[in-house]
Design a protein around this motif. Structure first.
Motif, PDB file in Angstrom:
ATOM      1  N   LYS A   1      -6.323   0.795 -10.060  1.00  0.00           N
ATOM      2  CA  LYS A   1      -6.116   0.986  -8.615  1.00  0.00           C
ATOM      3  C   LYS A   1      -7.077   0.123  -7.804  1.00  0.00           C
ATOM      4  CE  LYS A   1      -4.380   5.742  -8.940  1.00  0.00           C
ATOM      5  NZ  LYS A   1      -4.658   7.174  -8.640  1.00  0.00           N
TER       6      LYS A   1
ATOM      7  N   TYR B   1       1.790   0.958  -4.407  1.00  0.00           N
ATOM      8  CA  TYR B   1       0.816   1.932  -4.926  1.00  0.00           C
ATOM      9  C   TYR B   1       1.520   3.041  -5.703  1.00  0.00           C
ATOM     10  CZ  TYR B   1      -3.310   4.933  -4.981  1.00  0.00           C
ATOM     11  OH  TYR B   1      -4.374   5.702  -5.377  1.00  0.00           O
ATOM     12  N   TRP B   2       2.666   3.505  -5.180  1.00  0.00           N
ATOM     13  CA  TRP B   2       3.444   4.532  -5.886  1.00  0.00           C
ATOM     14  C   TRP B   2       3.907   4.010  -7.248  1.00  0.00           C
ATOM     15  CZ3 TRP B   2       8.505   4.020  -7.519  1.00  0.00           C
ATOM     16  CH2 TRP B   2       9.102   5.177  -8.059  1.00  0.00           C
ATOM     17  N   PHE B   3       4.363   2.775  -7.279  1.00  0.00           N
ATOM     18  CA  PHE B   3       4.855   2.183  -8.528  1.00  0.00           C
ATOM     19  C   PHE B   3       3.737   2.104  -9.555  1.00  0.00           C
ATOM     20  CE2 PHE B   3       6.213  -1.115 -11.426  1.00  0.00           C
ATOM     21  CZ  PHE B   3       7.574  -0.900 -11.535  1.00  0.00           C
TER      22      PHE B   3
ATOM     23  N   GLU C   1       0.804  -1.220   0.000  1.00  0.00           N
ATOM     24  CA  GLU C   1       0.000   0.000   0.000  1.00  0.00           C
ATOM     25  C   GLU C   1       0.842   1.278   0.000  1.00  0.00           C
ATOM     26  OE1 GLU C   1      -2.953   0.413  -0.602  1.00  0.00           O
ATOM     27  OE2 GLU C   1      -4.102  -1.366  -0.065  1.00  0.00           O
ATOM     28  N   THR C   2       2.144   1.141   0.109  1.00  0.00           N
ATOM     29  CA  THR C   2       3.017   2.315   0.045  1.00  0.00           C
ATOM     30  C   THR C   2       3.823   2.288  -1.253  1.00  0.00           C
ATOM     31  OG1 THR C   2       4.633   1.104   1.415  1.00  0.00           O
ATOM     32  CG2 THR C   2       3.152   2.656   2.534  1.00  0.00           C
ATOM     33  N   PHE C   3       4.871   1.485  -1.280  1.00  0.00           N
ATOM     34  CA  PHE C   3       5.722   1.428  -2.464  1.00  0.00           C
ATOM     35  C   PHE C   3       4.971   0.896  -3.675  1.00  0.00           C
ATOM     36  CE2 PHE C   3       8.516  -1.117  -5.207  1.00  0.00           C
ATOM     37  CZ  PHE C   3       9.340  -0.102  -5.686  1.00  0.00           C
TER      38      PHE C   3
ATOM     39  N   GLU D   1       1.098   4.010  -9.845  1.00  0.00           N
ATOM     40  CA  GLU D   1       0.738   5.345 -10.339  1.00  0.00           C
ATOM     41  C   GLU D   1       1.793   5.948 -11.263  1.00  0.00           C
ATOM     42  OE1 GLU D   1      -0.194   7.618  -6.728  1.00  0.00           O
ATOM     43  OE2 GLU D   1      -2.217   7.824  -7.579  1.00  0.00           O
ATOM     44  N   ASN D   2       3.052   5.635 -11.035  1.00  0.00           N
ATOM     45  CA  ASN D   2       4.131   6.371 -11.688  1.00  0.00           C
ATOM     46  C   ASN D   2       4.912   5.611 -12.758  1.00  0.00           C
ATOM     47  OD1 ASN D   2       4.393   9.068 -10.056  1.00  0.00           O
ATOM     48  ND2 ASN D   2       4.084   7.470  -8.527  1.00  0.00           N
ATOM     49  N   LYS D   3       4.838   4.274 -12.757  1.00  0.00           N
ATOM     50  CA  LYS D   3       5.721   3.519 -13.632  1.00  0.00           C
ATOM     51  C   LYS D   3       5.023   2.688 -14.714  1.00  0.00           C
ATOM     52  CE  LYS D   3       9.532   4.942 -11.756  1.00  0.00           C
ATOM     53  NZ  LYS D   3      10.484   5.761 -12.507  1.00  0.00           N
TER      54      LYS D   3
END
Length: 506
Positions: free
Chosen positions: A127, A109-111, A105-107, A113-115
């Motif tokens: 998501k 989720y960021w991945f 839920e941290t890394f 959205e961004n990669k």
């Protein structure tokens, strides 16, 4: 020995019944799901699920360790220690599940959205699928000790019955996807989650009723934890490498290519997993006997069973893989209707790879039975850890996505033919003479079987469904003949003939 052989045969039959039923239904459901979701949404589901799948690589490592120690205590008939082992194992899984949620839920989720390459209009659905996948992974992780108990007790019929229930539920999913105006991707993820949770609950109820050790108590035995951590710790490293080069590759593909390429790769992996399931079912039935014979002091019996089962694992895989490799496109066209770009070459290369995987996974059982997984974890995963960044830089340089299939094939060739044989000769009491007794019949059988089917495929065009099935059937028969006359020794032929005669006269 006779009793244990009957147990292996009975469990293998149960597992193959399960596999055949699930495979037939899965062929249908996969076709419909691909059509309903579309090539892009199907690729998104595989990519997003791949993030969670990668984080759950711990699952496989702990599953191996749990099954090994539970089986070993059963072999020793130490039931008090068996109870403590189960409860300690489940406690470990619960703690790890918490950390997986935190990381995802941290890394993760960021991945997402961004990669990942996902169109803006589908990022919301992606998501949603991501969060549902995390929940599924958590429940699956805490399920591991229960499934390990079923395997340890060799109650393989349970898996057969549960698989019937699972594929029946997936038929229901296909129907629900066909009606209504809901977002198909979101609906598919919710329905799969509900199916998995229901199956896990049933498994746990069965275990609590039939196996006393599965009545969980909050126990954390430091000694047991150290043994499992030592064993699974090395498996963890190996499974991290495997996850990086399976789920991680799907993520990598979606970083450089459209979701449609992910779909093509996912289809090839699905076919590979279906083919490997033939072998895994056989190995699941055989492996507990290899461990139990070793635990009981019958080292020669354990060794003999592993070597003979490895040969038959290869024969089973070859009989499946060879026809698929020859007739990949018409089979895919018949199955899916639409064949995404790169699917054919992905399937052909991964099918050849699966032949080498047979030796890799079969020989690993010798190390697993001895508890000598450290050496394997130090050597084998290094190839995977080298392969992943190599593929990444090749993608960045503009290479075709097919390079990942060639890299995987070469890796498993090295693992199956060189690394695993070296490890079991050095650490598990085997010698190269034993290994060659496995390799020679497999090589001779392959060389005898392949010429005629290749001539047939080059000279007889596939104009309709009849010719496809005729060619597939002839290839299978030629392969079976090669196995019988080249791959099986005289003593075993005599035993098979005697067994068949006994059944006929009854």
């Amino acid at each position: 020995m006779k009793s244990s052989n009957k147990t292996i045969a009975k469990n293998t039959i149960f597992l193959y019944f399960r596999m055949l039923f699930t495979m037939i239904v899965s062929l249908y459901t996969s076709r419909v799901i691909l059509q309903k979701l579309g090539v892009d949404d199907y690729g998104i589901y595989q990519s997003v699920g791949g993030i969670v799948g990668f984080l759950s690589f711990i699952n496989s490592a702990l599953s191996t360790g749990s099954s090994r120690f539970l089986t070993y205590e059963l072999g020793r008939e130490n039931f008090q220690q068996l109870k403590r082992t189960f409860s300690t194992t489940l406690t470990i899984h619960i703690v790890i599940a918490f950390f997986i949620v935190l990381i995802a839920e941290t890394f993760g989720y960021w991945f997402l959205e961004n990669k990942l390459v996902i169109s803006p209009e589908r990022i919301g659905a992606a998501k949603f699928v991501f969060h549902i996948s995390i929940l599924t992974a958590v429940f699956a992780l805490t399920q591991v000790p229960y499934n390990a108990s079923i395997i340890s007790h060799e109650k393989m019929s349970v898996f057969a019955y549960m698989s019937i229930l699972e594929v029946s539920a997936k038929l229901g999913i296909v129907y629900l996807l066909s009606i209504g105006n809901w977002d198909k991707l979101k609906l598919y993820s919710i329905l799969l989650f509900l199916v998995q949770i229901t199956l896990m609950i049933i498994y746990r109820i069965y275990c609590r009723i039939h196996f006393n050790e599965t009545k969980y108590q909050f126990i954390f035995d430091k000694k047991i934890f150290k043994q499992i951590a030592s064993f699974s710790g090395w498996s963890l490293f190996a499974n991290a490498s495997y996850a990086l080069n399976s789920q991680g590759i799907l993520i990598l593909l979606n970083m450089f290519f459209a979701p449609a390429v992910v779909t093509a790769r996912s289809i090839s992996i699905q076919i590979n997993m279906a083919a490997l399931q033939f072998i895994n079912n056989f190995r699941t039935a055989v492996n507990p006997q290899i461990v139990k014979r070793l635990a009981a002091g019958n080292t020669d019996g354990s060794k003999e069973l592993l070597l003979s089962s490895t040969k038959f694992s290869y024969y089973l895989m070859f009989m499946i893989c060879f026809p698929i490799c020859l007739y990949t496109y018409p089979i895919l066209k018949l199955w899916l209707g639409v064949v995404p770009e790169y699917t054919v070459i992905f399937v052909q290369l991964i099918i050849v790879q699966s032949l080498f995987q047979v030796f890799d996974t079969s020989f690993y059982t010798a190390l697993y039975a001895q508890g000598r997984v450290k050496e394997n974890a130090l050597i084998s995963p290094v190839l995977g850890l080298i392969r992943f960044p190599l593929i990444y830089f090749m993608f960045r340089a503009g290479f075709s996505p097919v390079v990942l299939s060639w890299a995987s094939l070469i890796t498993y060739m090295i693992l199956g033919l060189f690394i695993k044989p070296f490890l079991i000769t050095k650490y598990a009491g085997y010698n190269w003479k034993d290994i060659l007794k496995v390799f020679y019949p497999c090589v001779y059988t392959t060389l005898v079987a392949i010429p005629i089917p290749i001539i047939i495929v080059l000279t007889i065009p596939i104009n309709n469904l009849f010719f496809l099935f005729l060619n597939l059937f002839s290839t299978l028969i030629i392969t079976l003949i090669s196995v019988w006359f080249v791959g099986i020794d005289k003593a075993l032929k005599h035993k098979i003939k005697y067994y068949v005669q006994q059944k006929i006269h009854r």
